[in-house]
Motif scaffolding. Sequence first.
Motif, PDB file in Angstrom:
ATOM      1  N   ASN A   3      36.476  86.595  -8.840  1.00 12.48           N
ATOM      2  CA  ASN A   3      36.550  85.257  -8.275  1.00 12.48           C
ATOM      3  C   ASN A   3      37.943  84.675  -8.485  1.00 12.48           C
ATOM      4  O   ASN A   3      38.420  84.596  -9.618  1.00 12.48           O
ATOM      5  N   PHE A   4      38.585  84.268  -7.404  1.00 15.47           N
ATOM      6  CA  PHE A   4      39.966  83.802  -7.444  1.00 15.47           C
ATOM      7  C   PHE A   4      40.021  82.334  -7.033  1.00 15.47           C
ATOM      8  O   PHE A   4      39.636  81.976  -5.921  1.00 15.47           O
ATOM      9  N   PHE A   5      40.520  81.495  -7.936  1.00 18.06           N
ATOM     10  CA  PHE A   5      40.694  80.075  -7.673  1.00 18.06           C
ATOM     11  C   PHE A   5      42.180  79.800  -7.463  1.00 18.06           C
ATOM     12  O   PHE A   5      42.987  80.035  -8.373  1.00 18.06           O
ATOM     13  N   LEU A  97      42.285  90.892  -0.501  1.00 11.14           N
ATOM     14  CA  LEU A  97      41.306  90.473  -1.504  1.00 11.14           C
ATOM     15  C   LEU A  97      39.924  90.316  -0.877  1.00 11.14           C
ATOM     16  O   LEU A  97      38.908  90.725  -1.467  1.00 11.14           O
ATOM     17  N   LYS A  98      39.857  89.746   0.310  1.00 14.57           N
ATOM     18  CA  LYS A  98      38.579  89.588   0.992  1.00 14.57           C
ATOM     19  C   LYS A  98      37.980  90.951   1.354  1.00 14.57           C
ATOM     20  O   LYS A  98      36.767  91.150   1.224  1.00 14.57           O
ATOM     21  N   THR A  99      38.833  91.881   1.770  1.00 13.82           N
ATOM     22  CA  THR A  99      38.368  93.233   2.100  1.00 13.82           C
ATOM     23  C   THR A  99      37.772  93.915   0.874  1.00 13.82           C
ATOM     24  O   THR A  99      36.813  94.685   0.971  1.00 13.82           O
ATOM     25  N   GLN A 100      38.331  93.602  -0.295  1.00  9.12           N
ATOM     26  CA  GLN A 100      37.822  94.154  -1.550  1.00  9.12           C
ATOM     27  C   GLN A 100      36.527  93.473  -2.009  1.00  9.12           C
ATOM     28  O   GLN A 100      35.953  93.862  -3.024  1.00  9.12           O
ATOM     29  N   GLY A 101      36.081  92.457  -1.279  1.00 11.08           N
ATOM     30  CA  GLY A 101      34.851  91.766  -1.631  1.00 11.08           C
ATOM     31  C   GLY A 101      35.019  90.655  -2.642  1.00 11.08           C
ATOM     32  O   GLY A 101      34.033  90.182  -3.230  1.00 11.08           O
ATOM     33  N   GLN A 103      35.638  86.849  -4.049  1.00  6.46           N
ATOM     34  CA  GLN A 103      35.335  85.501  -3.603  1.00  6.46           C
ATOM     35  C   GLN A 103      36.554  84.616  -3.861  1.00  6.46           C
ATOM     36  O   GLN A 103      37.069  84.584  -4.989  1.00  6.46           O
ATOM     37  N   LEU A 104      36.972  83.899  -2.835  1.00  7.65           N
ATOM     38  CA  LEU A 104      38.200  83.116  -2.908  1.00  7.65           C
ATOM     39  C   LEU A 104      37.890  81.627  -2.740  1.00  7.65           C
ATOM     40  O   LEU A 104      37.106  81.236  -1.876  1.00  7.65           O
ATOM     41  N   THR A 129      35.751  80.828   0.475  1.00  9.25           N
ATOM     42  CA  THR A 129      34.316  80.566   0.370  1.00  9.25           C
ATOM     43  C   THR A 129      34.054  79.070   0.301  1.00  9.25           C
ATOM     44  O   THR A 129      33.121  78.555   0.918  1.00  9.25           O
ATOM     45  N   ALA A 130      34.894  78.345  -0.446  1.00 11.50           N
ATOM     46  CA  ALA A 130      34.754  76.897  -0.578  1.00 11.50           C
ATOM     47  C   ALA A 130      36.037  76.325  -1.139  1.00 11.50           C
ATOM     48  O   ALA A 130      36.869  77.038  -1.718  1.00 11.50           O
TER      49      ALA A 130
END
Length: 212
Positions: A3-5, A97-101, A103-104, A129-130
């Motif tokens: 999960n990346f913030f 990062l999205k391709t790796q699954g 959550q951003l 994602t949000a």
Amino acid sequence: MDNFFFDFDNTLADSSNVAVVATQRAYQARNLAIPTRAAIVDYMGVPIEVSFAKMAQETLSVAELAALFTEFRQQYQQAERAGMTIFPGMATTIDALKTQGKQLFVASSKHSVPLQRNLEQIGLGQSFTAICGSDMVAHYKPAPDGILNLLKRFDLDPQRSVMIGDAKYDIQMGRRAGVATAGAMWGAADPVAVKEEQPIYVLATPAALLNL
């Protein structure tokens, strides 16, 4: 990390000049002493609801501050049209990062409406994602509320999460939220201050995020 913030200003987009121009024009329009560029940059990452009173040489009432906030947002919307660009390599990194699954998310000191507008402007409007803007939390950065909001909403594991930001306030927020921290040195106005917060990761380029 799963999960990346992300912070927005000077992490996803190069927007420091936009903030400086809009801030100085807002103070000028309200007939106030104009803050220096250095002072404005030092407060980047802190919501205007906190920083503007501190930068003002005058003592401002609640009504005067509200008028200054409104003026700034109007000035910012004008300045952002020509002065905001996505950092080189950021779009491809986000896609990877999205391709790796992964959550951003975005946790920003901006209000959520201009934050989403700015994401659209740099081509990342549908990439996260949000988002969590400063209007969605009770306490601003460096309080952990923005990250805690997203952790709770999406039932995320803090130990598999990282906060990425260009300012010391981002690192402080991440640490207080119990997640890993990464200094986005490609956009840091004060790299020394960021490193003094001892982020777990010190990243030179957006592509380095793929190794976390």
